[in-house]
Design a protein around this motif. Structure first.
Motif, mmCIF file in Angstrom:
data_model
loop_
_atom_site.group_PDB
_atom_site.id
_atom_site.type_symbol
_atom_site.label_atom_id
_atom_site.label_comp_id
_atom_site.label_asym_id
_atom_site.label_seq_id
_atom_site.Cartn_x
_atom_site.Cartn_y
_atom_site.Cartn_z
ATOM 1 N N GLY A 1 -35.308 41.575 5.630
ATOM 2 C CA GLY A 1 -34.931 42.835 6.284
ATOM 3 C C GLY A 1 -36.073 43.422 7.092
ATOM 4 O O GLY A 1 -35.875 43.924 8.206
ATOM 5 N N ARG B 1 -36.576 41.529 10.422
ATOM 6 C CA ARG B 1 -35.625 41.928 11.469
ATOM 7 C C ARG B 1 -36.020 43.272 12.080
ATOM 8 O O ARG B 1 -35.927 43.478 13.296
ATOM 9 C CB ARG B 1 -34.211 42.013 10.892
ATOM 10 C CG ARG B 1 -33.674 40.704 10.367
ATOM 11 C CD ARG B 1 -32.179 40.778 10.120
ATOM 12 N NE ARG B 1 -31.785 41.833 9.199
ATOM 13 C CZ ARG B 1 -31.697 41.711 7.885
ATOM 14 N NH1 ARG B 1 -32.032 40.551 7.310
ATOM 15 N NH2 ARG B 1 -31.306 42.712 7.121
ATOM 16 N N ARG B 2 -36.456 44.195 11.252
ATOM 17 C CA ARG B 2 -36.767 45.539 11.761
ATOM 18 C C ARG B 2 -38.057 45.567 12.568
ATOM 19 O O ARG B 2 -38.232 46.436 13.438
ATOM 20 C CB ARG B 2 -36.857 46.520 10.584
ATOM 21 C CG ARG B 2 -35.530 46.718 9.861
ATOM 22 C CD ARG B 2 -35.599 47.795 8.795
ATOM 23 N NE ARG B 2 -34.394 47.771 7.984
ATOM 24 C CZ ARG B 2 -34.313 47.243 6.767
ATOM 25 N NH1 ARG B 2 -35.387 46.695 6.211
ATOM 26 N NH2 ARG B 2 -33.179 47.243 6.095
ATOM 27 N N ALA C 1 -31.551 40.830 14.040
ATOM 28 C CA ALA C 1 -31.240 42.244 13.832
ATOM 29 C C ALA C 1 -29.850 42.577 14.362
ATOM 30 O O ALA C 1 -29.081 43.305 13.725
ATOM 31 C CB ALA C 1 -32.297 43.109 14.509
ATOM 32 N N HIS C 2 -29.509 42.034 15.524
ATOM 33 C CA HIS C 2 -28.186 42.295 16.084
ATOM 34 C C HIS C 2 -27.087 41.540 15.328
ATOM 35 O O HIS C 2 -25.929 41.951 15.334
ATOM 36 C CB HIS C 2 -28.155 41.931 17.568
ATOM 37 C CG HIS C 2 -28.828 42.951 18.437
ATOM 38 N ND1 HIS C 2 -30.186 43.007 18.600
ATOM 39 C CD2 HIS C 2 -28.318 43.987 19.168
ATOM 40 C CE1 HIS C 2 -30.497 44.012 19.397
ATOM 41 N NE2 HIS C 2 -29.387 44.617 19.759
ATOM 42 N N HIS D 1 -27.244 40.772 11.881
ATOM 43 C CA HIS D 1 -27.111 41.151 10.474
ATOM 44 C C HIS D 1 -27.077 42.663 10.230
ATOM 45 O O HIS D 1 -26.605 43.094 9.184
ATOM 46 C CB HIS D 1 -28.264 40.557 9.656
ATOM 47 C CG HIS D 1 -28.241 39.061 9.578
ATOM 48 N ND1 HIS D 1 -27.368 38.355 8.778
ATOM 49 C CD2 HIS D 1 -28.992 38.129 10.218
ATOM 50 C CE1 HIS D 1 -27.572 37.059 8.910
ATOM 51 N NE2 HIS D 1 -28.548 36.888 9.800
ATOM 52 N N ASP D 2 -27.619 43.460 11.139
ATOM 53 C CA ASP D 2 -27.729 44.900 10.902
ATOM 54 C C ASP D 2 -26.769 45.652 11.813
ATOM 55 O O ASP D 2 -26.608 45.300 12.982
ATOM 56 C CB ASP D 2 -29.159 45.376 11.166
ATOM 57 C CG ASP D 2 -30.168 44.691 10.264
ATOM 58 O OD1 ASP D 2 -29.841 44.463 9.085
ATOM 59 O OD2 ASP D 2 -31.280 44.373 10.748
ATOM 60 N N THR D 3 -26.183 46.699 11.293
ATOM 61 C CA THR D 3 -25.261 47.503 12.098
ATOM 62 C C THR D 3 -26.054 48.333 13.103
ATOM 63 O O THR D 3 -27.252 48.582 12.911
ATOM 64 C CB THR D 3 -24.457 48.458 11.205
ATOM 65 O OG1 THR D 3 -25.366 49.422 10.623
ATOM 66 C CG2 THR D 3 -23.731 47.695 10.095
ATOM 67 N N ASP E 1 -27.753 51.100 11.311
ATOM 68 C CA ASP E 1 -28.960 50.717 10.579
ATOM 69 C C ASP E 1 -30.147 50.567 11.525
ATOM 70 O O ASP E 1 -31.267 51.019 11.227
ATOM 71 C CB ASP E 1 -28.737 49.403 9.823
ATOM 72 C CG ASP E 1 -27.808 49.570 8.625
ATOM 73 O OD1 ASP E 1 -27.642 50.716 8.172
ATOM 74 O OD2 ASP E 1 -27.256 48.559 8.165
ATOM 75 N N ARG E 2 -29.911 49.918 12.667
ATOM 76 C CA ARG E 2 -31.010 49.736 13.619
ATOM 77 C C ARG E 2 -31.480 51.083 14.168
ATOM 78 O O ARG E 2 -32.679 51.333 14.307
ATOM 79 C CB ARG E 2 -30.572 48.819 14.773
ATOM 80 C CG ARG E 2 -30.226 47.404 14.329
ATOM 81 C CD ARG E 2 -30.179 46.445 15.524
ATOM 82 N NE ARG E 2 -29.207 46.828 16.527
ATOM 83 C CZ ARG E 2 -27.921 46.472 16.535
ATOM 84 N NH1 ARG E 2 -27.450 45.707 15.545
ATOM 85 N NH2 ARG E 2 -27.115 46.850 17.497
#
Length: 905
Positions: A499, A502-503, A563-564, A566-568, A571-572
């Motif tokens: 996580g 990705r961030r 990130a695009h 797995h994360d909404t 969230d981003r």
């Protein structure tokens, strides 16, 4: 007045350049039609002359000759004298200058040159302007300005003739003698950087248009400037190279070729190739091997040419950082890329410095950053840099993927010969999956090293499966195929580390500190530290300095994909909001630690995960600002791009004092412009006003004080009725200083008095005392010294004893009033106390400034020995600061009994 068509204007110019003599019809026809004049040429000229007569004398009857332009045998004769024709007045003043002493002659020549409004026959077509009569008059102008230069130098007033010389030199871009004069005069007025820039521009123009090098006169002027290089701080030897990798493998041929080229005197080495191919690793290794041959310094820059989220570094910005690293004070860094580049080359002239320019976008980004002869530049880029090879004879090597032996050696160095040798049959599968790309091999080796009991066959099988499952593009680009390697390593991460990976792609700037990572992660600090360690161990993240982390460009692109995936969006957005909140609240805390008297701006509470830092003192805040400088600029841009205008303008506010004090005035200008734009989009007058105040500071710092006054007035208008009285009062005090700087003392007093009125409404004695001081100083400038003294004494009574700066500043103002009131002993005592205060604070300009005025008092009291001592100390201080008050102090010292013996040895 309307002078008619171009040929009619040309007739007028020919008549005037005759200066009262007869101008024949033949001369006019030859000038208007150099070849093949028409049969009706004479009639055309007659019509032009008739039209000109009626323009000059509107009531003149048709066919009348009038009183100004008379017929003469074979042509026309204008009736003019020195009162009606500037050319005759010009010649009269030049003649008079030759009969006068140097100072009066200079004044006459400046009057003469002031008559010129532009080139001879401006507006006339070029073919006619090349007529010998016009050329001869233009030569008179050149001769006059060169004589004025000689007299100005003799009178020690080089700045007096500079405006006229600039104009004439601009009209004669290939006149080397003129430009040599310009180079010398610019240097004499302290504008060494511009002088060097002028030389470089003429040199390039001569080469491009004539294929020539500068002559001896221009080269001599250039050498003189270099001998009087711009003032720098203490001598420094920058040592900025990154640490080399311990496990450097392969590239023997390329390294040998580059070392050989350097040994043969090459000044530019280039390492090119695709992303992840190992360009930086080779270049850093090479630079460390060459470092002993470059004892004067090692400079490094990451130019971010292909960064997926950040813009490439502007050459002008990087030159600012290089000049700072070489000891140039912020105030001495010139405006503009060309001037900074010229100064950079001049500072390195005669020195052996190595400059490593990493991740360049193209040749255009690199050229301004190249040092001159004697130094060496090493450049890395994905671009082939063909332009540098052609124009600068760069020795370039292009890297390919590693050969099998070198690729295996990467694994051996990390995993050990025994482990690799035991499964040599599966190593080829790993090499194929990694495409023998160094970055991919490093990632795979890192994962295998953290699982010492896993068979390499199992890792190879997982890697091949991962590669098959990814949509590798059909272009055959090896860099894209390594996404399989990245995914294989990513899939092995713990959820927390995955996580965070990705961030990290969402952060502003080229790197990120541990505190900002914690805000981004949204987890407890211990969990964040473990995730960071895991990512660094997997070679998915680099800790390039203690507590600071960066992603390789390819890994950042891969992290963005994830990130695009797995994360909404929510969230981003929350992650970006948290890290921007961290930067905003930390920057505001640092700003107030740096300037405790500053009026805070309203802030919403930060989200819990933002975890902003706090600062015990201004020194720690300054260190944080210096470390995060570029990241904060990127954070402001990211805030604006994501619709967070409230954050964007507040970051501009937070950065303003740091950028102002550190000399990053172009950054201050840019962040303030962005703050104004963001605040206007948000309809926030408080933000707009603060942004305009930042613009005013920046323009004043850059020497454009008149523009700064305009922005200051705009800020006052916008903030009226919005800002707290305390903030408005401080803005008024700042605007008062601006008007004082441009010599408008009445406007300065009006603003200072309004600041005082507003501060009397509050309860802050410190700010009230400073407003009283501002009013007192302005009253003194207007000769109202009794009132000035009363205001400053009231301010001193309100000032805390531990406010060293406030006490010293007020004592300096009190002393100034006492001096002008003739109370010399009291003035001297107050100046001595002020001087002691400034010395304690280490404010070098104030020490030199107050010391000079104390010397003035001692001289007026007849204590010339003391006066000489203070003036010599101030002279040394101003010389250290590179300020133009040294000539005045030398003149004061020579004016004392003993004359030049008073000057420092």
């Amino acid at each position: 007045m309307p002078l008619g068509p171009p040929q009619q204007q040309a007739v007028l110019a020919l008549l005037l350049v005759g200066a009262g003599r007869v101008v024949t019809m033949a001369d006019i026809v030859d000038a208007l039609w150099p070849t093949n004049p028409p049969p009706s040429a004479a009639n055309v000229v007659h019509r032009y002359v008739g039209a000109l007569r009626r323009v000059i004398e509107p009531d003149l009857p048709r066919r009348a000759t009038g009183s100004w332009l008379l017929p003469a045998p074979g042509g026309y004769q204008p009736v003019v004298d020195a009162d009606s024709l500037d050319l005759l007045r010009f010649r009269d003043l030049v003649r008079r200058a030759g009969e006068q002493d140097a100072r009066d002659g200079l004044a006459s020549l400046l009057d003469a040159l002031g008559l010129w409004q532009g080139p001879v026959a401006a507006g006339v077509v070029e073919e006619i302007r090349s007529d010998a009569r016009f050329v001869a008059v233009e030569h008179e102008r050149v001769a006059a300005v060169r004589l004025a230069v000689r007299l100005a130098v003799e009178c020690e007033e080089p700045g007096a003739v500079l405006p006229a010389l600039r104009l004439v030199a601009h009209g004669h871009p290939l006149d080397e003698a003129l430009h040599a004069d310009l180079v010398r005069l610019l240097a004499a007025t302290g504008a060494q950087a511009e002088a060097i820039d002028v030389y470089e521009s003429v040199r390039a123009r001569l080469a491009e248009e004539l294929g020539l090098d500068p002559g001896e006169a221009l080269r001599s002027a250039h050498r003189a400037v270099l001998a009087d290089a711009p003032p720098t701080g203490p001598a420094v030897r920058p040592a900025q190279l990154p640490r080399p990798l311990d496990a450097f493998v392969g590239r023997e041929d390329e390294l040998e070729a580059l070392l050989e080229a350097a040994a043969e005197g090459a000044g530019l080495l280039a390492v090119t190739g695709m992303a992840g191919i190992g360009k930086t690793t080779l270049a850093v290794h090479l630079a460390h091997q060459l470092a002993p041959h470059h004892p004067d310094g090692l400079l490094y820059a990451d130019l971010r040419g292909f960064h997926p989220a950040e813009p490439a570094v502007r050459p002008a910005d990087q030159l600012h950082d290089f000049l700072h690293a070489l000891g140039v004070r912020p105030a001495d860094v010139p405006d503009g890329e060309q001037a900074r580049s010229a100064l950079f080359r001049s500072l390195l002239h005669g020195r052996r410095v190595l400059v490593l320019l990493d991740n360049a976008r193209d040749a255009e980004q690199v050229r301004p950053l190249l040092p001159g002869e004697g130094s060496l530049a090493v450049v890395t880029s994905r671009d082939d840099l063909v332009g540098l090879v052609a124009s600068h004879h760069a020795h370039a090597v292009r890297l390919d993927v590693l050969d099998d032996d070198a690729a295996r050696e990467v694994l051996v160095r990390r995993l050990g010969k025994r482990r690799v040798g035991a499964e040599i049959h599966v190593v080829d599968a790993i090499l194929t999956a990694c495409a023998r790309l160094p970055l991919a091999l490093a990632v795979v080796a890192a994962r295998a090293a953290t699982r010492p009991t896993f068979p390499l066959a199992a890792l190879a099988e997982d890697l091949v499966d991962a590669r098959a499952g990814l949509d590798a593009l059909s272009t055959g680009d090896t860099a894209l195929d390594v996404r399989a390697v990245f995914s294989w390593s990513y899939d092995a991460l713990t959820p927390a580390a995955a996580g965070l990976f990705r961030r990290l792609a969402l952060t502003p700037g080229n790197d990120v500190g541990a505190a900002a990572v914690a805000a981004l992660h949204g987890e407890p600090p211990a969990s964040t530290r473990r995730a960071l360690a895991e990512l660094c161990g997997a070679h998915l993240l680099t800790e390039h300095a203690p507590g600071r982390y960066s992603l390789h460009d390819l890994l950042r692109l891969y992290a963005v994909e994830l990130a695009h995936e797995h994360d909404t969006p929510q969230d981003r957005d929350a992650a970006v909001g948290a890290v921007l909140a961290h930067y905003l609240h930390t920057a505001c805390a640092a700003a107030l630690a740096l300037s405790p008297d500053r009026v805070p701006i309203p802030l919403d509470p930060p989200p819990e995960r933002a975890r902003p830092l706090r600062f015990a003192d201004g020194e720690r805040a300054l260190t944080w600002f210096a470390t995060e400088h570029r990241v904060l600029l990127s954070a402001q841009a990211q805030a604006a791009a994501t619709g967070r205008d409230d954050v964007a303008w507040r970051l501009g506010w937070a950065l303003a004092h740091h950028l102002d004090r550190a000399g990053h005035w172009h950054d201050l200008l840019a962040t303030s412009e962005a703050a104004v734009a963001a605040a206007r989009r948000a309809g926030d007058r408080l933000g707009e006003g603060n942004g305009l105040l930042g613009l005013s500071r920046a323009e004043a710092d850059l020497g454009r004080v008149e523009v700064a006054c305009v922005h200051g007035e705009q800020a006052l208008a916008v903030l009226d009725g919005v800002a707290a009285p305390r903030m408005l009062a401080e803005l008024r005090r700042f605007t008062s200083w601006l008007y004082e700087s441009v010599g408008d003392h009445r406007a300065a007093l009006a603003h200072a008095q309004e600041a005082l009125r507003l501060q009397r409404l509050g309860a802050d004695d410190t700010l009230l005392a400073r407003a009283l001081n501002a009013v007192g100083w302005c009253l003194g400038l207007l000769g109202r010294h009794e009132e000035a003294l009363a205001h400053c004494l009231e301010g001193l009574a309100l000032t805390r004893a531990d406010d060293d700066y406030g006490v010293a500043d007020l004592r300096d103002s009190i002393a100034n009033a006492l001096f002008h009131l003739g109370r010399l002993d009291e003035a001297a005592e107050q100046y001595r106390l002020a001087l002691a205060g400034f010395e304690k604070l280490g404010i070098r300009f104030a020490v030199a400034d107050t010391g000079e005025r104390l010397g003035d008092v001692e001289a007026a009291a007849g204590r010339t020995g003391r006066a000489a001592g203070h003036w010599r100390a101030s002279l040394a201080g101003f010389e250290e600061l590179g300020l133009p008050r040294t000539d005045r102090l030398r003149a004061k010292l020579v004016g004392l009994p003993g004359g030049s013996d008073n000057l420092p040895r």
